[in-house]
Every structure is written in C-alpha cells, then in structure tokens.
Design a protein around this motif. Structure first.
Motif, short mmCIF file in Angstrom:
data_model
loop_
_atom_site.label_atom_id
_atom_site.label_comp_id
_atom_site.label_asym_id
_atom_site.label_seq_id
_atom_site.Cartn_x
_atom_site.Cartn_y
_atom_site.Cartn_z
N GLU A 75 0.61 4.96 0.11
CA GLU A 75 -0.31 3.98 0.73
C GLU A 75 -1.71 4.55 0.90
OE1 GLU A 75 -2.41 2.39 4.33
OE2 GLU A 75 -1.62 4.40 3.96
N ILE A 93 -6.35 18.11 -0.30
CA ILE A 93 -5.85 17.53 0.95
C ILE A 93 -4.73 16.54 0.65
CG2 ILE A 93 -6.40 16.09 2.97
CD1 ILE A 93 -9.17 17.26 3.01
N ASP A 94 -3.58 16.77 1.24
CA ASP A 94 -2.46 15.84 1.14
C ASP A 94 -2.67 14.74 2.18
OD1 ASP A 94 -0.09 14.44 1.18
OD2 ASP A 94 1.19 16.22 1.12
N LEU A 95 -3.02 13.55 1.70
CA LEU A 95 -3.34 12.45 2.62
C LEU A 95 -2.09 11.81 3.21
CD1 LEU A 95 -6.23 10.66 0.68
CD2 LEU A 95 -6.44 11.95 2.81
N ARG A 109 -4.98 3.90 -1.14
CA ARG A 109 -6.01 2.87 -0.85
C ARG A 109 -7.34 3.53 -0.49
NH1 ARG A 109 -2.39 -1.11 3.11
NH2 ARG A 109 -0.58 -1.12 1.70
N GLY A 110 -7.23 4.62 0.26
CA GLY A 110 -8.45 5.33 0.67
C GLY A 110 -9.20 5.91 -0.50
N THR A 111 -8.49 6.61 -1.39
CA THR A 111 -9.22 7.26 -2.49
C THR A 111 -9.69 6.25 -3.53
OG1 THR A 111 -7.14 7.83 -3.61
CG2 THR A 111 -8.11 9.49 -2.15
N PHE A 144 -7.71 15.02 -3.49
CA PHE A 144 -6.69 14.45 -2.61
C PHE A 144 -5.41 14.18 -3.39
CE2 PHE A 144 -10.98 13.11 -1.55
CZ PHE A 144 -11.10 13.55 -0.24
N LYS A 173 -17.02 17.12 -0.56
CA LYS A 173 -16.29 18.15 0.16
C LYS A 173 -16.04 17.61 1.56
CE LYS A 173 -14.83 22.27 1.57
NZ LYS A 173 -13.63 22.94 1.01
N VAL A 174 -14.80 17.67 2.00
CA VAL A 174 -14.53 17.29 3.38
C VAL A 174 -14.81 18.51 4.25
CG1 VAL A 174 -12.81 16.46 5.02
CG2 VAL A 174 -12.83 15.58 2.68
#
Lengths: 225, 225
Positions: free
Chosen positions: B195, B189-191, B198-200, B164, B222-223
């Motif tokens: 901000e 993946i470009d989140l 925070r997710g990763t 990401f 893997k998404v």
C-alpha cells in the motif's frame, strides 16, 4: 512586517512564534477569539489550549480572521485544507487583495481515517483553487512539505534540506523566499507557477508513510543534485 | 542470479546492463524479439534502436516476455505503467508465480500531454493492482522515484540519496534491498506493505516538476533525519 497568521493549530503557532521572534508584528486570526481563548482542553491533536500557548507568547495578538488580515502586509494560510475556503471567506477578499498569501495548507481528507487522502490532486491543487477564487491575491505555496517545527527551524535537522515555492508572482515568491531564508532554510527551489503546487501537495502521501516508517515527523527531503 | 528484465526502454536497458555487469545472467523480455531487433530508428524517447544497444551489451539475451520470465529467479517490471498489465499477461502467471517481481513502473498517463498525470493514485496504486492481479507473485515496488541512470549508479550523484521499498513479503524485500545495495544504494527505506507504493508513485508529479525547474533528471531525494 505586519503578518497575519490564519489558524491557531500547530502550524499557525509555530509560524507565528518564529515570525514574532524574528521581529515581525504578528496577529493570529481565528473565527471567534473569545471562543478560542475560552477553551481549556487540548485540541484533537493534543496541543495545549490556545490561552496556555498565548501566555508563553505574549506580544502575539489574537483577532478575527478579518481583523488579522486587515492590518497585515502578508498573510499566512495556516489553516487545515478542509477549512481553507471558510477561513479565507471569513478573512474577506477585500482584506486579502493585493497581498502575498503564503499557503501552507494541504488538502488532506481524513474522512476515511488514517492515512488521509487528498481531496484535490494531480489535475488541480488547493493552491490553484485558492488562486482562482482570489485572483487579486498573490498566492505562494510553500512549507507544506514538512513538519511545523521544521518549517521554522530547519537547522534543527543538522543538515541542509529542501523547501519549495510555487506561484505566479515573482516578487511575491521573492518575499516568501526571504522569509524562508530568515527561518534558516538554505535550499529553496522555485518550482515555477502555482500549478507546480500539485507536486508538493502530492508529496504528502509519501510524507505520511515516511512518518510511519521512521516513527517520527522530524525529517525532511533534500533534493540531491 | 537469473534475472528477467521486462521492457527494452531506458529503464530496462539501464537495469539489464548493470545487473549483467554485476555478474547476473540477464534476459531482456520484449513482445516480439524479431520486431525489436528489426527496428532501425530511435524510439520516441530518442533512445537508439535496441539492436545498436545490444551490440554494446553482448551477453544479454533477448527473448519473449514469457521466455525471459520462465527461466528467471527474479523478474523486473521495467515496462511503462500504461502497458504493465499487457506485459505481465504476456509473461504468463505461471512464469511469475512464487517469484520476486521488482516493480519499477509508474502509472503515468500522457494522454493529456506533459506533464503526465497518474492513472491510479491515492486510494490505490499500480503496485497494489499488480499484487492483487497476481497474488502468487512477491511484488516489491522500488526504484520508481528516480532516473534510470541513477537507479543503477546512485553514487554518480556524489552524495547519499534515498530509495524506497514497499511490499508484503519481507524476504522478497530483503532480496531487492540486496540488489539495490549492490547497485550502490546506501539508504534504502522500507516503507512497509505494498500500500505504501501509493506514496512513491505519487512522488512523480513533484519529480516531473523538479526536472523542469532544475533542467535535468539527474537528481534524487535524500530523506534527512
């Protein structure tokens, strides 16, 4: 199996429908069945009124939380994390004791808007709070890491993806794993004790941002190893 | 490209070696190069002394954090999250301004033992703190979601997996994506903005428990979509 599904939202409906389809006897629990059936407007998530859904899913009974839990062998917590303790209180400790509780809820806090934050995290989890509050319940955290449709129809992704179980009771986890496999899950990782639910609940912030980046909730993670 | 890698631990060494192998001019930054080279014992993670590693990686220079950052076009923060701000202060705002900072650090707090908790989460992230503290730096969070070996050799997993990027500057993200692809990453993946780090960063609690359950850090997600 006799299964109670506590919650009438998207998750509760998806799980109840799939369990019924698989031959289980399913009772959905709600606070006030009369009020739930009297609603004629879509809910805040845009789901059609429960009565409309029920028409399409005859054979799935609606009862109070307590009434649903009382007759069940296994109970699914499909409520929002923000009301989980109200729902379990209404279900009644005596109706839950000794039973497997499949806990799907996430402790999402929408009070500051979207994306929500987690009301408990990192040093505790909703699953642990439930297990502590109901020590006689065999809590298994699972399915809280993916969209309701994919919880019950994972093969619709077209490729294998991963779900997780966390819990203290090996036989309870085995029961839940069997259910997950009956849904089509082919990669269930047992993370360990209920403490490991901190990990899956804390996946939600990434999940929410992935939904934003991908423009769809129709995805899941696969642990490649 | 001239690249500074701030940090001499597992992550710094893996990234520096791979970048050098790919033809970049790499300088590793450390607080005190003399002290780093004088060490003869493995570090607390069991890594061999830096001098031993350097013998096997001739052509990668060692300098102070400031010395490394000064000559770099792109800077990699491969320090521990607990010391990231000390490291960046030593590198010097004037040596970082305008440059891409690939931030790999996670804000792990080991003070209460293992597994560590996160010292910042949910309503903020280390990446955001860095971006706020250094507004002229083009911070891109990436690679903080997998093991050092897999950061730089993802194909060793034998199947595609996902990494990401999070950041405010599209051209900085494009530079980092190109680097990641040169490492072998085929699903970046470009989140979105910084901000989303925070997710990763909040994936770490699940990552740590997966490492426990699987008995290895050699995995990635893997998404599937």
């Amino acid at each position: 199996m006799n299964i109670a599904v506590l919650g009438t939202g998207m998750v509760g409906r998806a799980v109840a429908a799939r369990l019924h389809e698989l031959g289980h006897t399913v009772v959905v629990g709600t606070r006030d069945p009369g009020a739930t059936l009297a609603r004629t407007e879509p809910d805040q998530m845009g789901n059609p009124p429960y009565a409309v859904w029920q028409e399409a899913h005859r054979g799935i009974d609606l009862a109070t939380f307590a009434g649903a839990a009382e007759v069940a062998d296994l109970v699914v917590n499909a409520s929002s994390g923000s009301v989980t303790f109200d729902v379990l209180r209404a279900a009644g400790a005596e109706n839950l004791a000794g039973k497997v509780l499949l806990d799907i809820a996430n402790p999402l806090d929408f009070s500051a808007g979207f994306p929500p934050t987690l009301s408990v995290k990192d040093t505790d989890s909703l699953a642990e709070q439930v297990q502590r509050a109901y020590p006689e319940v065999r809590v298994v955290k699972a399915l809280n890491t993916l969209n309701a449709d994919l919880m019950v129809e994972p093969k619709s992704l077209g490729a294998s993806s991963t779900v997780f179980v966390s819990g203290e009771d090996p036989s309870a986890k085995a029961e839940v794993v069997a259910l997950l496999e009956s849904f089509g899950h082919d990669d269930v990782i047992d993370l360990g004790g209920i403490e490991t639910a901190r990990g899956t609940e804390m996946l939600l912030p990434l999940w929410l941002r992935l939904m934003g980046a991908l423009g769809t909730p129709h995805f899941n993670i696969k642990v490649v190893r």
